[in-house]
Structures are given as C-alpha cells and as structure tokens.
Design a protein around this motif. Structure first.
Motif, PDB file in Angstrom:
ATOM      1  N   VAL A   1      -2.826 -14.581  20.156  1.00  0.00           N
ATOM      2  CA  VAL A   1      -3.857 -13.936  20.969  1.00  0.00           C
ATOM      3  C   VAL A   1      -5.220 -14.493  20.552  1.00  0.00           C
ATOM      4  O   VAL A   1      -5.504 -14.646  19.362  1.00  0.00           O
ATOM      5  CB  VAL A   1      -3.804 -12.410  20.782  1.00  0.00           C
ATOM      6  N   CYS A   2      -6.035 -14.862  21.538  1.00  0.00           N
ATOM      7  CA  CYS A   2      -7.362 -15.431  21.283  1.00  0.00           C
ATOM      8  C   CYS A   2      -8.219 -14.417  20.528  1.00  0.00           C
ATOM      9  O   CYS A   2      -8.398 -13.291  20.997  1.00  0.00           O
ATOM     10  CB  CYS A   2      -8.009 -15.802  22.616  1.00  0.00           C
ATOM     11  N   ASP A   3      -8.728 -14.825  19.370  1.00  0.00           N
ATOM     12  CA  ASP A   3      -9.469 -13.820  18.574  1.00  0.00           C
ATOM     13  C   ASP A   3     -10.890 -13.604  19.091  1.00  0.00           C
ATOM     14  O   ASP A   3     -11.591 -12.728  18.621  1.00  0.00           O
ATOM     15  CB  ASP A   3      -9.456 -14.167  17.080  1.00  0.00           C
ATOM     16  N   LYS A   4     -11.302 -14.386  20.088  1.00  0.00           N
ATOM     17  CA  LYS A   4     -12.634 -14.187  20.665  1.00  0.00           C
ATOM     18  C   LYS A   4     -12.628 -13.098  21.752  1.00  0.00           C
ATOM     19  O   LYS A   4     -13.675 -12.598  22.129  1.00  0.00           O
ATOM     20  CB  LYS A   4     -13.158 -15.492  21.269  1.00  0.00           C
ATOM     21  N   CYS A   5     -11.442 -12.796  22.286  1.00  0.00           N
ATOM     22  CA  CYS A   5     -11.422 -11.814  23.379  1.00  0.00           C
ATOM     23  C   CYS A   5     -10.280 -10.819  23.195  1.00  0.00           C
ATOM     24  O   CYS A   5      -9.768 -10.262  24.146  1.00  0.00           O
ATOM     25  CB  CYS A   5     -11.323 -12.516  24.737  1.00  0.00           C
ATOM     26  N   VAL A   6      -9.897 -10.615  21.934  1.00  0.00           N
ATOM     27  CA  VAL A   6      -8.777  -9.721  21.645  1.00  0.00           C
ATOM     28  C   VAL A   6      -9.173  -8.263  21.941  1.00  0.00           C
ATOM     29  O   VAL A   6     -10.308  -7.859  21.726  1.00  0.00           O
ATOM     30  CB  VAL A   6      -8.328  -9.894  20.170  1.00  0.00           C
TER      31      VAL A   6
ATOM     32  N   ARG B   1      -8.170 -10.662  26.532  1.00  0.00           N
ATOM     33  CA  ARG B   1      -8.726 -10.327  27.835  1.00  0.00           C
ATOM     34  C   ARG B   1      -8.952 -11.594  28.666  1.00  0.00           C
ATOM     35  O   ARG B   1      -8.853 -11.596  29.881  1.00  0.00           O
ATOM     36  CB  ARG B   1     -10.065  -9.619  27.613  1.00  0.00           C
ATOM     37  N   GLY B   2      -9.210 -12.736  27.987  1.00  0.00           N
ATOM     38  CA  GLY B   2      -9.539 -13.989  28.669  1.00  0.00           C
ATOM     39  C   GLY B   2     -11.015 -14.271  28.493  1.00  0.00           C
ATOM     40  O   GLY B   2     -11.846 -13.394  28.724  1.00  0.00           O
ATOM     41  N   CYS B   3     -11.344 -15.488  28.051  1.00  0.00           N
ATOM     42  CA  CYS B   3     -12.746 -15.858  27.822  1.00  0.00           C
ATOM     43  C   CYS B   3     -12.840 -17.383  27.922  1.00  0.00           C
ATOM     44  O   CYS B   3     -11.821 -18.049  28.054  1.00  0.00           O
ATOM     45  CB  CYS B   3     -13.217 -15.337  26.461  1.00  0.00           C
ATOM     46  N   PRO B   4     -14.063 -17.929  27.881  1.00  0.00           N
ATOM     47  CA  PRO B   4     -14.179 -19.389  28.029  1.00  0.00           C
ATOM     48  C   PRO B   4     -13.428 -20.144  26.934  1.00  0.00           C
ATOM     49  O   PRO B   4     -12.848 -21.193  27.188  1.00  0.00           O
ATOM     50  CB  PRO B   4     -15.683 -19.645  27.908  1.00  0.00           C
ATOM     51  N   ARG B   5     -13.426 -19.613  25.710  1.00  0.00           N
ATOM     52  CA  ARG B   5     -12.800 -20.339  24.611  1.00  0.00           C
ATOM     53  C   ARG B   5     -11.313 -20.564  24.883  1.00  0.00           C
ATOM     54  O   ARG B   5     -10.765 -21.621  24.595  1.00  0.00           O
ATOM     55  CB  ARG B   5     -12.977 -19.538  23.301  1.00  0.00           C
ATOM     56  N   CYS B   6     -10.635 -19.569  25.469  1.00  0.00           N
ATOM     57  CA  CYS B   6      -9.196 -19.700  25.693  1.00  0.00           C
ATOM     58  C   CYS B   6      -8.901 -20.074  27.143  1.00  0.00           C
ATOM     59  O   CYS B   6      -7.778 -19.937  27.598  1.00  0.00           O
ATOM     60  CB  CYS B   6      -8.477 -18.420  25.297  1.00  0.00           C
ATOM     61  N   MET B   7      -9.903 -20.562  27.864  1.00  0.00           N
ATOM     62  CA  MET B   7      -9.769 -20.935  29.272  1.00  0.00           C
ATOM     63  C   MET B   7      -9.129 -19.802  30.066  1.00  0.00           C
ATOM     64  O   MET B   7      -8.250 -20.016  30.908  1.00  0.00           O
ATOM     65  CB  MET B   7      -8.950 -22.217  29.429  1.00  0.00           C
TER      66      MET B   7
HETATM   67 ZN   LIG Z   1     -10.286 -15.757  24.693  1.00  0.00          ZN
END
Ligand SMILES: [Zn+2]
Length: 565
Positions: free
Chosen positions: A441-446, A473-479
């Motif tokens: 899970v992307c830690d920038k939008c967890v 949730r989804g963010c630019p870092r994880c496209m």
């Molecule tokens: Zn993300």
C-alpha cells in the motif's frame, strides 16, 4: 528592491517552514556556492522544490500545479523550440481556443511570457510548477515529439537535429530511462492499426504511457535492433536480443523480444536489475523466525534448498540473496540459468541453451566436473535434472533450485513424481520456501479500510476488528493505483525428523502439511495477513493472493486432494 525569490524565502521563514538558523545557514551556503538562497535551502534539504513552488505560487497569486497529475500533450513541443523552453523555463501544458496554459518556473518573468506569446499567438495563462518536474517534462516532451518527424518550428538552434536518426535514439533512450526511474520491470511497445502504445509493467501491473506517433514505430524497432545487434532486415520472424543500458550510474541489462504481428513488430524489453540491488536476507521481508532458519540452512555444507512459486514471484531474488550472502573467495559457486538474470561478482554463471541441447541436465553434469561447492540450477523441470541435482547434493554440494509447485509442501510430491525415492529426498532436502509477491500500500496515501466481513472471511480472517486494515486512496506518487512497490509473502517447509518420518512412510501432502503446521509452519496467506495487519498490504491484495494460491499449478499439492505418494 526585493525580488520574488527573496519574498518567497521570507514568506517561508514567516510560515515557520524555514527556521532563522536554517535561513542563515542557507545564506552562507548560497554565498559560497554562488547560488540564490532558495536553491541553497533546497540543496540543504531544508525545504523541497515542491514547497518552494507552492510558496512562490501563493506570493505570485498564480495556481500551483503538480505536473505528475498531468497528461501533457507532447505535440505541444512542436510549437516551442526546445532551446526556448529550456531558456525560459516554460512549457505549454495545453492550448484551448485562444488561451495557452503555460507551466513556468517564474510566472512574473514578463519577457518570457512575451516571447511565448509571440510564438503561440495566444493569450498566455501561466501556472507555477516545481522546476525539477518542469525540466523532466521538457526532456521527455522533446525527445518523444521530435521523433514524429513533424519537427516544424523546432530546428535552427537545436544541434540534436543534425541527422534524421538522432531523435529516434533520444526517444528510445528516454523511454528506457523513464521506465527505469519508474521502477518498471518491462517495457511493452505495441503497434496497432492506428496508434502506437507504450506500456510499463510496474509492480507487476501494466500501465499505459504517453507514446509517440505510430509513424515512429519502425524507427524505434530499427534502433532497438541496432542496440541488440539483431538482423535489421528480418521483420517477419521473432527475434531475441540483449543490450546494456547506462542510466544514472546504473548499468541495466535489457533483454529484447521481437514478435511480428499484423500491425508490425511487437517489442517487449525486460529490464534486469544490477547485482547492487541485491540486499541481505533480512531485507527480503521474511518473518523473523524464517529468516533465522533460512540463514542457518544456507550455511550447511551440502543438501538441497528449493524455492517454489510461479514466474514473477521473486524466487530469483531470494536465491541470489542467499548466494550473495555465502559468496566468498573460498567457495566455488556456479549457476546454470535460463536466462542469466542478474550478474553477481565472482560467481560463474552459465547460460543454458535448449536450442543447442545444452539444457539444465547437461549443463549441470558439466558444472559438477568443475569442482563447485555451491550450485544454483535455474529450475528443476524434468526427471533427469531432478536426479542429478539430488545426487549432487548427496555428494557434498549445496544445491539451490526452483520448482513449479503451488506451495512448499507440494514440492515433496513433485520430487516423488520425478521418480526420486523417499530416502533420497529425506537425505538431500534441507528445506523448501514458497513465495508470492503482493503489492505494498502506498505510504503517501494510506488510509484505514473498513473491509467487508465476507472479503475477510474469504481469506480466513474472522476475529480481527473491522478497520484494522488499510488501503491506498490513490495519489500522484502511486499513479493513482494506491500501491507502491511489492514485497514477498513466504512459507517455509523445514525437513525436520518428524517430516522425514512422514515422507519415508509415503504419507500424502495433507498429512505432511498438517504435521508441518503443528511444528510451526505458517502459510504464505498467514504471512500476508500478518503484513496486512501491519498496514503494509491490503485485503484486496490478499484476496488476489488467495485466488492465485488456489488456482492450482499442481493439483497434487491441494490439501483436499490425495497426493501421489
Ligand atoms: Zn499513493
């Protein structure tokens, strides 16, 4: 007079982003390095380029835009020469009617706005972005757009346009470099009837990328053939090649596969990680207890260690990590692989070649005459290789290999299928690891997730309070995928005396598994659930994992079926 940069710095000090001490430090650094204070603050890692851009946007009262969110039309590169874009620090993001929206480092640079206005003959609406993002956008846009051969306004002062071939070279380099930066494992170049599609496989999932015009496709393929020293005239037969690619101090080995389709040659590039990417066993992400068992197992002088799982489950990384750990000048380590995936220092790696009959079995025989201490056999997929590998481990060699079975316990049945007697398996086999990869899970939008009870029940989670799991949730870092990177989930069958008794007695897979569980074996799914509870992966990934383990590679390894014994 204070210029904008000074305003920006002062506003960051006022906002508490920059402490007075850091400000002083940055001033000294700037004086020494001959840069401005803004750049010094970034260089000293006091603030990020993004924070500076946001502060600048607020002061200039222009919107700040994260370029990662934008699908930029690279054809806009044809409207502004590259040298101008670089000099002004500006690039047209999109043009709608009479208005051109321009990404700029400094929207108060009126001269720049004037110049772009002259070129585009549109009303200019500047937006502010991070300089680093803008530079990378400009590089990508010009290398891809110029390959279209429509290079209209863009020559004069651009040296790179001296021959027709160089933009293609730049486009290929850019495509591979961007893929490496994005952490892609493969690049797919797929022509269809009307367009060219470029996709990267990132964390196991294909993602579309901006692609140049279809007319560029033959040029791209020609260039890849030149790089891999393939037959340029052959377009109707599959071809395989390889080349080395230098990017940002890394040497990446690239394997190229070309397949003719009705719309032209389809290319897939596999990017092979350098040996430097191999870490220690502790970095593999195994449960602590398993790490200890594994470390002990690989120090044995002889025996066989197997890693099982389908293609792309991280088996190779696990094996190479083990080899790297025991690699020393006093040990002769040899490998037979198909293909050699990562080059390791001091290890003699042999490429099996089935076309000329140099298969695993034959290569293994040759290698055993070279007095190895440790042998890695890429895969045991036939009776002959299985028998030689077991013989080798019984005669004083430490043998590593992989098997195509669903889980760890299933490998016993598989070895029996290959005609190996139980006593040979018991004496040779030290342990079996089964593994799969799940996305992190992307830690920038967890964010925490209220998983539906039935989704949790399906993977065997019953008594965990709702909301103790996470998702991205989804963010630019994880496209916007919600995931970033992958990790292994593992299970390990240790060949203990209790397991040996059951193998000797010809017990089936279910009985062996039950006993292993009673001795503390945890399944891949158990490991995955533990990792999800730590907030590392999601219930959705575990559901996928569960389905993948269930869709049998080898029916004999399913608990409810009788194993061949
Ligand atoms: Zn993300």
């Amino acid at each position: 007079m204070l210029d904008v940069a000074q305003f920006v710095v002062h506003s960051m000090v006022d906002d508490g982003l920059v402490s007075p001490e850091d400000f002083e430090r940055a001033q000294e650094h700037a004086a020494r390095a001959g840069t401005d204070v803004e750049d010094a603050l970034i260089a000293l890692k006091v603030v990020t380029g993004r924070q500076v851009a946001i502060a600048r946007a607020r002061i200039c009262e222009y919107p700040y835009v994260d370029l990662d969110w934008f699908e930029v039309d690279f054809q806009n590169a044809l409207r502004v020469p590259k040298s101008v874009a670089e000099r002004l620090g500006a690039f047209p993001l999109f043009i709608l009617g009479d208005v051109a929206t321009i990404a700029m480092e400094d929207p108060l640079n009126l001269q720049a706005i004037d110049e772009i206005n002259q070129l585009l003959r549109r009303q200019i609406e500047p937006i502010i972005c991070e300089p680093a993002q803008l530079n990378s956008l400009i590089n990508r846009a010009y290398s891809l757009a110029r390959t279209t051969g429509l290079a209209g306004v863009d020559h004069d002062d651009d040296e790179e346009l001296t021959t027709g071939e160089e933009p293609i070279v730049a486009a290929v380099n850019q495509t591979i470099a961007t893929a490496i930066d994005a952490g892609a494992s493969d690049v797919h170049i797929n022509p269809d009837e009307h367009s060219l599609n470029i996709r990267y496989r990132i964390d196991g999932v294909l993602q579309s990328q901006q692609a140049p015009d279809l007319s560029v496709h033959p040029g791209l393929i020609q260039r890849l053939k030149v790089m891999s020293q393939l037959d340029l005239t052959q377009t109707r037969r599959p071809q395989d090649g390889k080349f080395r690619f230098n990017h940002a101090d890394q040497v990446i080995d690239v394997r190229l596969s070309l397949l003719p389709t009705v719309y032209g040659e389809n290319a897939v590039l596999r990017l092979l990680r350098p040996a430097a990417a191999i870490g220690s066993i502790h970095d593999l992400g195994m449960p602590n207890e398993m790490t200890a068992w594994f470390e002990k197992m690989i120090t044995k002088p002889h025996g066989m260690i197997l890693v099982t799982g389908p293609t792309g489950s991280g088996k190779t990384t696990t094996l190479y990590t083990a080899l790297a750990q025991i690699n020393s000048p006093s040990r002769n380590i040899m490998t037979i692989e198909d293909p050699v995936e990562i080059r390791l220092p001091m290890i003699r790696q042999v490429q099996a070649n089935h076309e000329i009959g140099f298969d695993f079995a034959r290569a293994l025989r040759s290698i055993l005459r070279q007095d190895p201490d440790v042998v890695l056999v890429g895969e045991i997929r036939d009776e002959e290789t299985a028998k030689i590998a077991v013989q080798a481990s019984l005669t004083g060699h430490l043998v590593f290999s992989t098997l195509h079975t669903n889980d760890a316990v299933g490998s016993v049945a598989r070895l029996l299928d290959f005609g190996l007697p139980p006593f040979a398996i018991n004496n040779a086999l030290l342990g079996v690891i089964a593994q799969r990869l799940v996305r992190c899970v992307c830690d920038k939008c967890v964010e925490s997730e209220e998983s539906p009870a039935e989704a949790m029940a399906a993977i065997g989670v019953h008594d965990v309070p709702r909301g103790s799991f996470v998702r991205g949730r989804g963010c630019p870092r994880c496209m916007n995928t919600g995931y970033h990177g992958r990790m292994g989930v593992f299970e390990m069958l240790r060949i203990t005396s209790g397991i040996k008794v059951r193998i000797e007695a010809g017990e089936n897979t279910t009985v062996i598994r039950e006993h292993a569980t009673s001795e503390g074996m945890r399944t891949m799914l158990d490991d995955g659930i533990a990792k999800a509870q730590l907030g590392l992966t999601s219930i959705a990934e575990l559901a996928k994992l569960n389905a993948a383990i269930d869709s049998a590679l080898v029916p004999a390894s399913r608990p409810e079926k009788k194993a061949a014994a």
